[in-house]
Design a protein around this motif. Structure first.
Motif, PDB file in Angstrom:
ATOM      1  N   THR A 222      -2.160   3.985   6.635  1.00  0.00           N
ATOM      2  CA  THR A 222      -1.151   3.349   5.778  1.00  0.00           C
ATOM      3  C   THR A 222      -1.570   1.923   5.455  1.00  0.00           C
ATOM      4  N   SER A 223      -1.510   1.572   4.165  1.00  0.00           N
ATOM      5  CA  SER A 223      -1.896   0.227   3.732  1.00  0.00           C
ATOM      6  C   SER A 223      -0.689  -0.707   3.775  1.00  0.00           C
ATOM      7  N   SER A 224      -0.940  -1.989   3.566  1.00  0.00           N
ATOM      8  CA  SER A 224       0.129  -2.986   3.640  1.00  0.00           C
ATOM      9  C   SER A 224       1.171  -2.816   2.547  1.00  0.00           C
ATOM     10  N   SER A 225       0.825  -2.111   1.466  1.00  0.00           N
ATOM     11  CA  SER A 225       1.808  -1.862   0.400  1.00  0.00           C
ATOM     12  C   SER A 225       2.673  -0.650   0.696  1.00  0.00           C
ATOM     13  N   GLY A 226       2.394   0.038   1.811  1.00  0.00           N
ATOM     14  CA  GLY A 226       3.185   1.197   2.191  1.00  0.00           C
ATOM     15  C   GLY A 226       2.610   2.527   1.755  1.00  0.00           C
ATOM     16  N   ARG A 227       1.496   2.512   1.049  1.00  0.00           N
ATOM     17  CA  ARG A 227       0.876   3.765   0.622  1.00  0.00           C
ATOM     18  C   ARG A 227       0.116   4.399   1.776  1.00  0.00           C
ATOM     19  N   THR A 228       0.188   5.726   1.862  1.00  0.00           N
ATOM     20  CA  THR A 228      -0.465   6.463   2.941  1.00  0.00           C
ATOM     21  C   THR A 228      -1.437   7.481   2.362  1.00  0.00           C
ATOM     22  N   VAL A 229      -2.610   7.570   2.975  1.00  0.00           N
ATOM     23  CA  VAL A 229      -3.588   8.578   2.570  1.00  0.00           C
ATOM     24  C   VAL A 229      -3.979   9.370   3.816  1.00  0.00           C
ATOM     25  N   THR A 230      -4.050  10.691   3.667  1.00  0.00           N
ATOM     26  CA  THR A 230      -4.372  11.576   4.787  1.00  0.00           C
ATOM     27  C   THR A 230      -5.691  12.286   4.528  1.00  0.00           C
ATOM     28  N   SER A 231      -6.586  12.194   5.494  1.00  0.00           N
ATOM     29  CA  SER A 231      -7.897  12.841   5.398  1.00  0.00           C
ATOM     30  C   SER A 231      -7.979  13.912   6.483  1.00  0.00           C
ATOM     31  N   TYR A 232      -7.998  15.173   6.057  1.00  0.00           N
ATOM     32  CA  TYR A 232      -7.976  16.278   7.015  1.00  0.00           C
ATOM     33  C   TYR A 232      -9.387  16.701   7.419  1.00  0.00           C
ATOM     34  N   ASN A 233      -9.556  16.916   8.729  1.00  0.00           N
ATOM     35  CA  ASN A 233     -10.791  17.479   9.287  1.00  0.00           C
ATOM     36  C   ASN A 233     -12.058  16.759   8.799  1.00  0.00           C
ATOM     37  N   VAL A 234     -12.018  15.440   8.819  1.00  0.00           N
ATOM     38  CA  VAL A 234     -13.185  14.679   8.355  1.00  0.00           C
ATOM     39  C   VAL A 234     -14.305  14.671   9.398  1.00  0.00           C
ATOM     40  N   ALA A 235     -13.935  14.819  10.669  1.00  0.00           N
ATOM     41  CA  ALA A 235     -14.946  14.907  11.728  1.00  0.00           C
ATOM     42  C   ALA A 235     -14.933  16.319  12.292  1.00  0.00           C
ATOM     43  N   PRO A 236     -16.088  16.987  12.363  1.00  0.00           N
ATOM     44  CA  PRO A 236     -16.136  18.345  12.903  1.00  0.00           C
ATOM     45  C   PRO A 236     -15.867  18.338  14.404  1.00  0.00           C
ATOM     46  N   LYS A 237     -15.659  19.512  14.978  1.00  0.00           N
ATOM     47  CA  LYS A 237     -15.301  19.584  16.393  1.00  0.00           C
ATOM     48  C   LYS A 237     -16.421  19.099  17.311  1.00  0.00           C
ATOM     49  N   ASN A 238     -17.647  19.090  16.823  1.00  0.00           N
ATOM     50  CA  ASN A 238     -18.764  18.629  17.648  1.00  0.00           C
ATOM     51  C   ASN A 238     -19.136  17.169  17.369  1.00  0.00           C
ATOM     52  N   TRP A 239     -18.175  16.371  16.877  1.00  0.00           N
ATOM     53  CA  TRP A 239     -18.443  14.966  16.595  1.00  0.00           C
ATOM     54  C   TRP A 239     -18.878  14.243  17.875  1.00  0.00           C
ATOM     55  N   GLN A 240     -19.616  13.141  17.683  1.00  0.00           N
ATOM     56  CA  GLN A 240     -20.077  12.333  18.802  1.00  0.00           C
ATOM     57  C   GLN A 240     -19.630  10.881  18.607  1.00  0.00           C
ATOM     58  N   PHE A 241     -19.494  10.155  19.712  1.00  0.00           N
ATOM     59  CA  PHE A 241     -19.155   8.748  19.630  1.00  0.00           C
ATOM     60  C   PHE A 241     -20.258   7.978  18.897  1.00  0.00           C
ATOM     61  N   ASP A 242     -19.834   6.928  18.173  1.00  0.00           N
ATOM     62  CA  ASP A 242     -20.702   6.070  17.359  1.00  0.00           C
ATOM     63  C   ASP A 242     -21.136   6.733  16.058  1.00  0.00           C
ATOM     64  N   GLN A 243     -20.530   7.865  15.705  1.00  0.00           N
ATOM     65  CA  GLN A 243     -20.773   8.467  14.395  1.00  0.00           C
ATOM     66  C   GLN A 243     -19.719   7.977  13.409  1.00  0.00           C
ATOM     67  N   THR A 244     -20.101   7.967  12.111  1.00  0.00           N
ATOM     68  CA  THR A 244     -19.184   7.542  11.050  1.00  0.00           C
ATOM     69  C   THR A 244     -18.926   8.710  10.108  1.00  0.00           C
ATOM     70  N   PHE A 245     -17.656   8.880   9.744  1.00  0.00           N
ATOM     71  CA  PHE A 245     -17.253   9.967   8.860  1.00  0.00           C
ATOM     72  C   PHE A 245     -16.471   9.404   7.684  1.00  0.00           C
ATOM     73  N   GLU A 246     -16.576  10.070   6.546  1.00  0.00           N
ATOM     74  CA  GLU A 246     -15.934   9.572   5.324  1.00  0.00           C
ATOM     75  C   GLU A 246     -14.752  10.448   4.955  1.00  0.00           C
ATOM     76  N   GLY A 247     -13.622   9.779   4.626  1.00  0.00           N
ATOM     77  CA  GLY A 247     -12.417  10.496   4.225  1.00  0.00           C
ATOM     78  C   GLY A 247     -12.024  10.177   2.795  1.00  0.00           C
ATOM     79  N   LYS A 248     -10.755  10.355   2.490  1.00  0.00           N
ATOM     80  CA  LYS A 248     -10.244  10.070   1.153  1.00  0.00           C
ATOM     81  C   LYS A 248     -10.084   8.556   0.969  1.00  0.00           C
ATOM     82  N   GLN A 249      -9.913   8.161  -0.296  1.00  0.00           N
ATOM     83  CA  GLN A 249      -9.711   6.760  -0.643  1.00  0.00           C
ATOM     84  C   GLN A 249      -8.318   6.591  -1.242  1.00  0.00           C
ATOM     85  N   PHE A 250      -7.769   5.389  -1.143  1.00  0.00           N
ATOM     86  CA  PHE A 250      -6.461   5.104  -1.758  1.00  0.00           C
ATOM     87  C   PHE A 250      -6.560   5.193  -3.279  1.00  0.00           C
TER      88      PHE A 250
END
Length: 250
Positions: A222-250
């Protein structure tokens, strides 16, 4: 009753318009720059972004004084900045650039507000990279008067979620945020959990004490203007720490 409801709606919209207009107005402040080897800020700042080039903010980054930094709440926000009212130091025509808040410029109460204590309360000050500063003013200047205003952040690609921590302390760094640039709330969801609210750890690092290993991850931001964006399943079940994943944008 219908007329009354319409009147209330009109008043609310009018108030919102006033707030937006005020946020868009130019305000007065000052700016200096940090000198680094390549003229650009690349080191980790108080917002926790790490290497600012990898975080896509690069040279157009700035540290903010206490009044503007808001204890890290302003991290990721974008400001349009221009040098004004100085015929020697300001570039001709007062060109403007957009910088992202990535760091905190701490106060130095051992120096006067107008002589070295540029980030002391209540000053509104930007500590910029040398390369960005050179786009609006002469490098020979130690400090210049500026005007600034909040603007929308234009980002390429979606929100980025960098997963950190361990099985007992889950943390995610959120970067490349468009629109307001500011995140005021974040939630995470595994395939075996509901939505879990996360707490701000520092800057734009958000945390929860839930073991999410072995589960695909979804994020709600949720951004400071109150808008919310939801990104589903952006990291697979075998994700590892220190990895970066990309989701939706506002």
């Amino acid at each position: 009753m219908g007329f009354f409801h319409v009147l209330i709606c009109c008043l609310v919209l009018f108030y919102i318009g006033i707030v937006v207009a005020r946020d868009d107005e130019w305000k007065s402040g000052t700016a200096t720059y940090i000198k680094e080897a390549n003229g650009s800020i690349i080191t980790e700042g108080a917002c926790g972004y790490g290497d600012l080039h990898m975080a896509s903010y690069g040279k157009h980054s700035a540290g903010l004084s206490s009044v503007l930094f808001n204890r890290g709440g302003t991290c990721g926000a974008c400001f349009e900045v221009r040098c004004v009212d100085h015929i020697i130091w300001c570039k001709q025509g007062s060109p403007a650039i957009v910088v992202t808040a990535t760091d905190f410029c701490p106060p130095n109460y051992g120096l006067a507000n107008d002589y070295g204590g540029w980030c002391n309360i209540p000053r509104e000050h930007f500590e910029m990279s040398e390369a960005a500063f050179a786009e609006i003013a002469e490098r020979r200047a130690d400090i210049v008067p500026i005007q600034y205003r909040r603007v929308s952040c234009m980002r390429s690609g979606g929100l980025r979620f960098t997963v950190r921590g361990n099985s007992h302390f889950y943390q995610v760094l959120i970067t490349n945020v468009g629109l307001d640039g500011e995140i005021v709330a974040a939630k995470v969801k595994g395939s075996k959990t509901g939505w879990i609210p996360m707490a701000r750890n520092w800057g734009q690092n958000w945390q929860c004490n839930v073991n999410l290993e072995g589960q695909p991850l979804s994020f709600e931001v949720t951004s400071s203007s109150g808008r919310t964006v939801t990104s589903y399943n952006v990291a697979p079940k075998n994700w590892q720490f220190d990895q970066t994943f990309e989701g939706k944008q506002f």
